[in-house]
Design a protein around this motif. Structure first.
Motif, short mmCIF file in Angstrom:
data_model
loop_
_atom_site.label_atom_id
_atom_site.label_comp_id
_atom_site.label_asym_id
_atom_site.label_seq_id
_atom_site.Cartn_x
_atom_site.Cartn_y
_atom_site.Cartn_z
N SER A 64 44.66 121.06 77.16
CA SER A 64 45.35 120.43 76.02
C SER A 64 45.74 119.00 76.33
O SER A 64 45.58 118.10 75.49
N THR A 65 46.25 118.75 77.53
CA THR A 65 46.61 117.39 77.93
C THR A 65 45.39 116.49 77.98
O THR A 65 45.43 115.33 77.52
N LEU A 66 44.28 117.01 78.49
CA LEU A 66 43.08 116.20 78.62
C LEU A 66 42.44 115.90 77.27
O LEU A 66 41.96 114.79 77.03
N VAL A 67 42.44 116.89 76.37
CA VAL A 67 41.86 116.65 75.05
C VAL A 67 42.70 115.65 74.27
O VAL A 67 42.18 114.83 73.50
N ASP A 68 44.02 115.67 74.47
CA ASP A 68 44.88 114.65 73.85
C ASP A 68 44.53 113.26 74.36
O ASP A 68 44.49 112.29 73.58
N ARG A 69 44.27 113.15 75.66
CA ARG A 69 43.96 111.84 76.24
C ARG A 69 42.52 111.41 75.95
O ARG A 69 42.24 110.22 75.78
N PHE A 70 41.61 112.40 75.92
CA PHE A 70 40.18 112.10 75.73
C PHE A 70 39.66 112.92 74.55
O PHE A 70 38.95 113.92 74.72
N PRO A 71 40.00 112.53 73.33
CA PRO A 71 39.71 113.36 72.16
C PRO A 71 38.23 113.53 71.85
O PRO A 71 37.86 114.45 71.11
N ARG A 72 37.38 112.71 72.43
CA ARG A 72 35.93 112.85 72.18
C ARG A 72 35.27 113.86 73.12
O ARG A 72 34.10 114.19 72.96
N ALA A 73 36.01 114.35 74.10
CA ALA A 73 35.44 115.29 75.07
C ALA A 73 35.31 116.69 74.47
O ALA A 73 36.23 117.18 73.81
N ARG A 74 34.18 117.34 74.71
CA ARG A 74 33.98 118.73 74.31
C ARG A 74 34.61 119.65 75.36
O ARG A 74 34.53 119.37 76.56
N LEU A 75 35.18 120.74 74.90
CA LEU A 75 35.68 121.78 75.80
C LEU A 75 34.75 122.97 75.66
O LEU A 75 34.61 123.53 74.57
N VAL A 76 34.10 123.37 76.77
CA VAL A 76 33.06 124.40 76.69
C VAL A 76 33.22 125.42 77.81
O VAL A 76 33.83 125.15 78.85
N ALA A 77 32.63 126.60 77.59
CA ALA A 77 32.63 127.67 78.58
C ALA A 77 31.52 128.64 78.21
O ALA A 77 30.94 128.57 77.11
N THR A 78 31.20 129.57 79.11
CA THR A 78 30.26 130.63 78.77
C THR A 78 30.90 131.56 77.74
O THR A 78 32.11 131.52 77.50
N GLU A 79 30.10 132.41 77.14
CA GLU A 79 30.60 133.30 76.10
C GLU A 79 31.71 134.21 76.62
O GLU A 79 32.75 134.38 75.96
N ALA A 80 31.52 134.80 77.80
CA ALA A 80 32.52 135.72 78.33
C ALA A 80 33.83 135.01 78.65
O ALA A 80 34.92 135.52 78.37
N VAL A 81 33.74 133.81 79.22
CA VAL A 81 34.95 133.05 79.57
C VAL A 81 35.66 132.59 78.30
O VAL A 81 36.90 132.67 78.20
N ALA A 82 34.91 132.12 77.31
CA ALA A 82 35.52 131.71 76.04
C ALA A 82 36.24 132.89 75.39
O ALA A 82 37.32 132.72 74.80
N ARG A 83 35.69 134.08 75.51
CA ARG A 83 36.33 135.27 74.95
C ARG A 83 37.66 135.56 75.65
O ARG A 83 38.65 135.90 75.01
N ASP A 84 37.67 135.43 76.98
CA ASP A 84 38.92 135.65 77.72
C ASP A 84 40.00 134.66 77.30
O ASP A 84 41.18 135.02 77.16
N ILE A 85 39.62 133.41 77.12
CA ILE A 85 40.58 132.38 76.74
C ILE A 85 41.08 132.62 75.32
O ILE A 85 42.26 132.43 75.01
N LYS A 86 40.20 133.05 74.44
CA LYS A 86 40.59 133.37 73.07
C LYS A 86 41.63 134.49 73.06
O LYS A 86 42.60 134.45 72.29
N THR A 87 41.44 135.49 73.92
CA THR A 87 42.40 136.60 74.01
C THR A 87 43.79 136.09 74.38
O THR A 87 44.79 136.50 73.79
N GLU A 88 43.85 135.17 75.34
CA GLU A 88 45.15 134.61 75.74
C GLU A 88 45.74 133.74 74.64
O GLU A 88 46.96 133.75 74.41
N ALA A 89 44.90 132.98 73.95
CA ALA A 89 45.40 132.14 72.85
C ALA A 89 46.09 132.99 71.80
O ALA A 89 47.08 132.57 71.20
#
Length: 259
Positions: free
Chosen positions: A89-114
């Protein structure tokens, strides 16, 4: 393709945490291990692998990236442990053009925590320092390939490390792998919840990375003066094998927080 790639590592120091009250603290108190983020850079652009969890260290990481003079195009998260993606979140605020990416399984884990906030509640009480509080869900990197000024940066989905679903980044042109929590460099691996089967699977993951014969291996938990070479893989395998001989068939319910 005229640019050459470089690789540099930002290592946040050990941070104090509140340990189990029933267990005497080690000398110096309970600490979270030093945590690393890796910048792969070309002539103009850069890709960051993993982040750091505290507000203070995330700001320092952003300053460090800015000082490189490179445009941050991508932030890649290797696995779904909160200490490696919470600083996004801090990095996307500082660098708003950067994509945040992960594999499908990792993105799913992060979504669960969100959606649940369980880890933020738990670790927010554990850390003495303020943690970043916002979880940003990464987009799924469907083709497992990032491009950096004509160079391939390959995301490899794996199974077991200290978490069920993990991944690492392979940079063939640098003979480098950035392995997240698959390997640990001169700090104790996290073994909470591990058993014989998961430890053997973890060793298999490490062995598969060894088959690439990398010259550079960057672990997400490393001492700041540690050497980033292939011995990290062999050392982590040896550590897991010793634990498994000592506790065959057992599931570890706790692990030292002091690294």
């Amino acid at each position: 393709m005229t640019s050459k790639l470089t690789l540099s590592v930002f290592t946040a120091p050990s941070r104090p945490v509140n340990g189990p009250p029933a267990i005497p603290a080690p000398q110096g108190g309970w600490t979270w291990p030093p945590t690393a983020a890796t910048l792969i850079a070309g002539e103009r652009e850069a890709i960051l692998v993993d982040t750091v969890p505290t507000v203070e260290d995330s700001r320092k990481l952003a300053d460090w990236i800015e000082a490189s003079g490179k445009e941050l195009t991508t932030i890649y998260i290797t696995h779904g442990h909160i200490d490696h993606y919470l600083g996004s979140s801090t990095l996307v605020d500082r660098f708003p053009r950067a994509r945040l990416v992960a594999t499908e399984a990792v993105a799913r884990d992060i979504k669960t925590e969100a959606e649940s906030g369980n880890d933020r509640d738990f670790y927010g009480q554990m850390f003495v320092d303020e943690l970043c509080s916002t979880v940003i869900e990464p987009e799924v990197l469907a083709d497992h390939r990032l491009e950096l000024e004509g160079h391939d940066v390959i995301a490899v989905a794996t199974g077991q490390s200290d978490v069920k679903d993990s991944s690492y980044i392979h940079v063939p042109d640098l003979s480098a792998v950035i392995v997240g929590d698959i390997a640990y460099n001169d700090v104790h691996p996290t073994l909470i919840g591990s058993d014989h089967e998961s430890r053997l699977a973890w060793i298999q993951t490490l062995s598969q990375i060894q088959d690439l014969k990398p010259s550079i291996v960057v672990a997400a938990h490393r001492r700041s003066d540690a050497t980033n070479n292939a011995e990290v893989l062999a050392d982590t395998i040896a550590y897991l094998q010793k634990v498994d001989r000592f506790l065959p068939g057992n599931r570890l319910q706790c692990s030292s927080l002091s690294r």
